[in-house]
Scaffold this motif. Structure first.
Motif, PDB file in Angstrom:
ATOM      1  N   PRO A 122      43.071  45.924  28.704  1.00  0.00           N
ATOM      2  CA  PRO A 122      42.054  45.800  29.744  1.00  0.00           C
ATOM      3  C   PRO A 122      42.155  44.487  30.515  1.00  0.00           C
ATOM      4  O   PRO A 122      42.680  43.495  30.029  1.00  0.00           O
ATOM      5  N   VAL A 123      41.661  44.515  31.736  1.00  0.00           N
ATOM      6  CA  VAL A 123      41.584  43.320  32.561  1.00  0.00           C
ATOM      7  C   VAL A 123      40.520  42.418  31.937  1.00  0.00           C
ATOM      8  O   VAL A 123      39.395  42.858  31.694  1.00  0.00           O
ATOM      9  N   PRO A 124      40.844  41.163  31.664  1.00  0.00           N
ATOM     10  CA  PRO A 124      39.859  40.279  31.033  1.00  0.00           C
ATOM     11  C   PRO A 124      38.761  39.863  32.014  1.00  0.00           C
ATOM     12  O   PRO A 124      38.923  39.989  33.233  1.00  0.00           O
ATOM     13  N   ALA A 125      37.685  39.341  31.466  1.00  0.00           N
ATOM     14  CA  ALA A 125      36.602  38.808  32.302  1.00  0.00           C
ATOM     15  C   ALA A 125      37.152  37.653  33.133  1.00  0.00           C
ATOM     16  O   ALA A 125      38.061  36.933  32.701  1.00  0.00           O
ATOM     17  N   PRO A 126      36.609  37.462  34.344  1.00  0.00           N
ATOM     18  CA  PRO A 126      37.088  36.356  35.174  1.00  0.00           C
ATOM     19  C   PRO A 126      36.766  35.000  34.530  1.00  0.00           C
ATOM     20  O   PRO A 126      35.764  34.886  33.821  1.00  0.00           O
ATOM     21  N   PRO A 127      37.612  34.009  34.792  1.00  0.00           N
ATOM     22  CA  PRO A 127      37.318  32.696  34.235  1.00  0.00           C
ATOM     23  C   PRO A 127      36.027  32.135  34.826  1.00  0.00           C
ATOM     24  O   PRO A 127      35.683  32.410  35.967  1.00  0.00           O
ATOM     25  N   SER A 128      35.339  31.353  34.018  1.00  0.00           N
ATOM     26  CA  SER A 128      34.081  30.781  34.519  1.00  0.00           C
ATOM     27  C   SER A 128      34.287  29.425  35.119  1.00  0.00           C
ATOM     28  O   SER A 128      35.284  28.818  35.085  1.00  0.00           O
ATOM     29  N   ASN A 139      26.354  46.712  39.549  1.00  0.00           N
ATOM     30  CA  ASN A 139      25.891  45.946  38.399  1.00  0.00           C
ATOM     31  C   ASN A 139      27.056  45.236  37.738  1.00  0.00           C
ATOM     32  O   ASN A 139      28.216  45.612  37.921  1.00  0.00           O
ATOM     33  N   THR A 140      26.753  44.210  36.919  1.00  0.00           N
ATOM     34  CA  THR A 140      27.782  43.511  36.151  1.00  0.00           C
ATOM     35  C   THR A 140      27.518  43.688  34.663  1.00  0.00           C
ATOM     36  O   THR A 140      26.393  44.001  34.249  1.00  0.00           O
ATOM     37  N   ASP A 141      28.581  43.502  33.844  1.00  0.00           N
ATOM     38  CA  ASP A 141      28.421  43.563  32.394  1.00  0.00           C
ATOM     39  C   ASP A 141      28.081  42.158  31.871  1.00  0.00           C
ATOM     40  O   ASP A 141      27.927  41.213  32.642  1.00  0.00           O
ATOM     41  N   ASP A 142      27.975  42.010  30.533  1.00  0.00           N
ATOM     42  CA  ASP A 142      27.594  40.703  29.941  1.00  0.00           C
ATOM     43  C   ASP A 142      28.621  39.629  30.200  1.00  0.00           C
ATOM     44  O   ASP A 142      28.345  38.442  30.102  1.00  0.00           O
ATOM     45  N   ASP A 143      29.915  40.004  30.545  1.00  0.00           N
ATOM     46  CA  ASP A 143      30.955  39.011  30.835  1.00  0.00           C
ATOM     47  C   ASP A 143      31.015  38.666  32.317  1.00  0.00           C
ATOM     48  O   ASP A 143      31.895  37.925  32.750  1.00  0.00           O
ATOM     49  N   GLY A 144      30.135  39.240  33.144  1.00  0.00           N
ATOM     50  CA  GLY A 144      30.091  38.932  34.564  1.00  0.00           C
ATOM     51  C   GLY A 144      31.020  39.750  35.436  1.00  0.00           C
ATOM     52  O   GLY A 144      31.144  39.490  36.625  1.00  0.00           O
TER      53      GLY A 144
END
Length: 151
Positions: A145-151, A52-57
């Motif tokens: 923390p590791v940030p969400a990947p760029p979109s 599964n993924t979180d709200d930030d992908g």
């Protein structure tokens, strides 16, 4: 801090497991470092595949660390550790250096981890180092923390 140890032995509970015995070394060291540990024996459960993924992908496994415990003598241990570490990393886990231990009794058939004291010191020492490295990297990830990947 919390840890989940998933024991992938082929033996159903309550059958004695060499993997459980070696993982206990890591668990003891984690608990000494004030980590709350839950253990799961995968063979006793129905675990569906998928991630599964979180709200930030991000896969929900980001900002978590993982390590590998292997039993069954040395044949293939490094191969298993490398493959599992690569798969865990692909799903988002961070794998610290020396985040593994294995039963180091030498190649080929022979006594298992629970059948002899000979050769256990190395496995125990690397298991304790594994726990130390997991806690150190988990602490660092909690702070940065590791940030969400760029979109």
């Amino acid at each position: 801090m919390r840890a989940v140890v998933i024991n992938c032995t082929l033996k159903r509970s309550p059958e004695q497991s060499n993997t459980e015995a070696l993982a206990a070394v890591v668990i003891e060291e984690l608990r000494e470092r004030k980590v709350e540990v839950e253990t799961i024996r995968a063979v006793d459960l129905n675990i569906p595949p998928g991630v599964n993924t979180d709200d930030d992908g991000r896969p929900v496994l980001y900002n978590r660390v993982a390590g590998v415990v292997v039993t069954g003598n040395e044949d293939g241990a490094h191969h298993v550790i490398n493959n599992l570490s690569g798969a865990l990393n692909e799903f988002g886990y961070t794998i610290p250096g020396q985040a593994w231990t294995y039963w180091n009794k030498g190649p080929g058939p022979g006594p298992s981890f629970l059948e002899t004291d000979e050769g256990r010191d190395w496995s125990i020492t690397t298991g304790r180092a594994m726990a130390s490295n997991l806690v150190a990297v988990a602490t660092a990830l909690a702070e940065r923390p590791v940030p969400a990947p760029p979109s």
